[in-house]
Design an enzyme around this catalytic site. Structure first.
Site, PDB file in Angstrom:
ATOM      1  N   GLN A 170       0.839  -1.200   0.000  1.00 32.23           N
ATOM      2  CA  GLN A 170       0.000   0.000   0.000  1.00 32.23           C
ATOM      3  C   GLN A 170       0.874   1.250   0.000  1.00 32.23           C
ATOM      4  O   GLN A 170       1.197   1.798   1.050  1.00 32.23           O
ATOM      5  CB  GLN A 170      -0.910  -0.005   1.231  1.00 32.23           C
ATOM      6  CG  GLN A 170      -1.783   1.213   1.340  1.00 32.23           C
ATOM      7  CD  GLN A 170      -3.239   0.884   1.278  1.00 32.23           C
ATOM      8  OE1 GLN A 170      -3.639  -0.200   1.625  1.00 32.23           O
ATOM      9  NE2 GLN A 170      -4.028   1.823   0.843  1.00 32.23           N
ATOM     10  N   PHE A 171       1.242   1.716  -1.190  1.00 33.78           N
ATOM     11  CA  PHE A 171       2.099   2.897  -1.282  1.00 33.78           C
ATOM     12  C   PHE A 171       1.420   4.141  -0.735  1.00 33.78           C
ATOM     13  O   PHE A 171       2.082   5.088  -0.316  1.00 33.78           O
ATOM     14  CB  PHE A 171       2.574   3.127  -2.728  1.00 33.78           C
ATOM     15  CG  PHE A 171       1.544   3.710  -3.641  1.00 33.78           C
ATOM     16  CD1 PHE A 171       1.454   5.083  -3.813  1.00 33.78           C
ATOM     17  CD2 PHE A 171       0.664   2.888  -4.332  1.00 33.78           C
ATOM     18  CE1 PHE A 171       0.505   5.627  -4.662  1.00 33.78           C
ATOM     19  CE2 PHE A 171      -0.281   3.420  -5.180  1.00 33.78           C
ATOM     20  CZ  PHE A 171      -0.366   4.797  -5.346  1.00 33.78           C
ATOM     21  N   THR A 172       0.096   4.150  -0.676  1.00 35.43           N
ATOM     22  CA  THR A 172      -0.621   5.343  -0.222  1.00 35.43           C
ATOM     23  C   THR A 172      -0.403   5.637   1.262  1.00 35.43           C
ATOM     24  O   THR A 172      -0.768   6.719   1.727  1.00 35.43           O
ATOM     25  CB  THR A 172      -2.130   5.237  -0.513  1.00 35.43           C
ATOM     26  OG1 THR A 172      -2.668   4.118   0.178  1.00 35.43           O
ATOM     27  CG2 THR A 172      -2.383   5.101  -2.009  1.00 35.43           C
TER      28      THR A 172
END
Length: 143
Positions: free
Chosen positions: A76-78
């Site tokens: 989850q890069f966010t």
């Protein structure tokens, strides 16, 4: 590296209409959303895996290692969104896929080496994540 951990009674991840990872623990497991930044390395991934494995957030202050609770790991890069300016998040703090993917894999493999049963999503794919947060309990781990 950041891991947003949720205690769950069940969780699954779907890609292109197909369930690619699922846990249905009895009674609890963990969903780990993993974000990677530019200066992360394999040593951080391993330390964070150990921390998650031994984190006492299950019933009766037990850890996943105490009860062999399964873990669903989702990249989850966010988690590295910067919302300081304007209305559009910046993703500059998130590591590019070429850096992040091997570290998410190392995190997952470190959990497995510790004895965890681990399911995963698909790195870089559009994923639909379903979960039932038990508690609710949500904890942010960061190194």
């Amino acid at each position: 590296m950041r891991v947003l951990v949720q205690r769950v009674s069940r969780a699954q991840v779907t890609v292109d209409g197909e369930v690619v990872g699922a846990i249905d623990p009895q009674p609890q497991g963990l969903l780990a959303l993993v974000g990677v930044t530019h200066d992360d390395d394999a040593a951080k991934a391993q330390r964070l895996a150990e921390k998650l494995w031994k984190l006492r957030i299950l019933d009766d202050e037990r850890s996943a290692s105490d009860v062999a609770a399964p873990i669903l790991v989702i990249s989850q890069f966010t988690l590295y969104a910067n919302t300081d300016k304007g209305r559009r998040p910046s993703w500059n703090a998130a590591a590019p896929g070429s850096v992040a993917e091997p570290l998410v894999t190392e995190f997952t493999e470190a959990l497995r080496r510790l004895g965890a049963t681990v399911e995963t999503g698909v790195f870089g794919a559009h994923m639909e994540v379903e979960l039932v947060n038990d508690g609710p309990v949500t904890v942010l781990l960061e190194l």
